[in-house]
Design a protein around this motif. Sequence first.
Motif, PDB file in Angstrom:
ATOM      1  N   GLN A 152      28.370  48.447  74.583  1.00 20.02           N
ATOM      2  CA  GLN A 152      29.537  47.945  75.293  1.00 20.02           C
ATOM      3  C   GLN A 152      29.180  47.541  76.728  1.00 20.02           C
ATOM      4  O   GLN A 152      29.624  46.508  77.230  1.00 20.02           O
ATOM      5  CB  GLN A 152      30.646  48.999  75.305  1.00 20.02           C
ATOM      6  N   ILE A 153      28.358  48.361  77.371  1.00 17.56           N
ATOM      7  CA  ILE A 153      27.899  48.043  78.727  1.00 17.56           C
ATOM      8  C   ILE A 153      26.989  46.824  78.690  1.00 17.56           C
ATOM      9  O   ILE A 153      27.089  45.927  79.535  1.00 17.56           O
ATOM     10  CB  ILE A 153      27.155  49.246  79.341  1.00 17.56           C
ATOM     11  N   ILE A 156      28.950  43.539  78.592  1.00 14.07           N
ATOM     12  CA  ILE A 156      29.493  43.100  79.880  1.00 14.07           C
ATOM     13  C   ILE A 156      28.361  42.604  80.784  1.00 14.07           C
ATOM     14  O   ILE A 156      28.509  41.605  81.496  1.00 14.07           O
ATOM     15  CB  ILE A 156      30.264  44.241  80.561  1.00 14.07           C
ATOM     16  N   ARG A 157      27.220  43.294  80.738  1.00 16.26           N
ATOM     17  CA  ARG A 157      26.067  42.865  81.555  1.00 16.26           C
ATOM     18  C   ARG A 157      25.624  41.464  81.151  1.00 16.26           C
ATOM     19  O   ARG A 157      25.383  40.602  82.017  1.00 16.26           O
ATOM     20  CB  ARG A 157      24.907  43.854  81.393  1.00 16.26           C
ATOM     21  N   TYR A 186      31.701  45.045  87.206  1.00 10.07           N
ATOM     22  CA  TYR A 186      30.363  45.424  86.751  1.00 10.07           C
ATOM     23  C   TYR A 186      29.418  45.603  87.943  1.00 10.07           C
ATOM     24  O   TYR A 186      28.629  46.552  87.983  1.00 10.07           O
ATOM     25  CB  TYR A 186      29.816  44.361  85.794  1.00 10.07           C
ATOM     26  N   MET A 192      28.623  52.356  85.291  1.00 12.72           N
ATOM     27  CA  MET A 192      29.729  52.091  84.372  1.00 12.72           C
ATOM     28  C   MET A 192      29.497  52.782  83.030  1.00 12.72           C
ATOM     29  O   MET A 192      28.385  52.782  82.493  1.00 12.72           O
ATOM     30  CB  MET A 192      29.869  50.586  84.152  1.00 12.72           C
ATOM     31  N   ALA A 197      33.443  49.916  80.039  1.00 13.06           N
ATOM     32  CA  ALA A 197      33.066  48.581  79.571  1.00 13.06           C
ATOM     33  C   ALA A 197      33.978  48.137  78.422  1.00 13.06           C
ATOM     34  O   ALA A 197      34.413  46.982  78.365  1.00 13.06           O
ATOM     35  CB  ALA A 197      31.608  48.568  79.122  1.00 13.06           C
TER      36      ALA A 197
END
Length: 289
Positions: A152-153, A156-157, A186, A192, A197
Amino acid sequence: MKNNITAARDLRQKQTAIARMIPKAKRETRAFVKRLRQHVAYRGEAKTAAFIFGCQRSGTNMLIEALEQSPLTHMYQEDNGAAFIRNRLKSIEVQHQLIQRAPCPVILFKPIADSQRATALLDAHIGSKAIWIFRDVDATSASAAAKWGQMQISLIRQLCDNMLPPTHWLGEHLPDEQRAWACGLYAALPHMTAHEAAAIKWVLRNAIYFDLGLDRQPERVMLVKYEDLARAPRIHFPALFDFLTLPFDAAYVSNVRASAAHHDAPPMDARIRAACDEMMARLERAYRS
């Protein structure tokens, strides 16, 4: 000793793989038997396409299970290779072919990763309808974090580092201001969590409902709340079935359990929480109107 550890690990992996295959095999067997019955009973009624949209992990499995109980439906989920490739719907032409071949009046597709294309899909099928399902952000993000974890992180990254292809479902048609909001958070949160995320993703995906003006199209898009369906299925499912021009039977929701609607709230940055609260308020207003 090392060989025993390796063998045990391989065995666990095989058991896990088999465990994941069993539900799909059961579902496909039920669908096959249902399809045979439909071929016998179908009398050439007019056909309607229907779509299920929303954010991932919003409770679509419960919704689908109830809809599949009807003898008048056929469902195409993301793992069905006839309709999907890598979780995305195949061409409009393929969709039309599947609809025409189906021996029933209502053909359902669950293209969650194509929610940003909801208007185009509805326009491509005359008389089609859609269900947009939303669920509490804490339950949704917890479910996503449990299923996909750190991915999930990473998602977003990749969005913020422009590493996603233009056609990736998260970035496709994403408004610049929403991208800037997500990427600002972010950048501001080096630690995070997966829950945070997933919550950002929840905001972005549910914003599509308003960005596309689906809230202004009640004749072809119905907004439903997972928690209400789960807690009081005999009260809330009949309207959903009626919207899809399907007769309702209480037996279709006999397996829906109220406990499915509860989930503890995970920790979340205050800025993300505020955005989630604002989006939830918008969804609730649209749902109650």
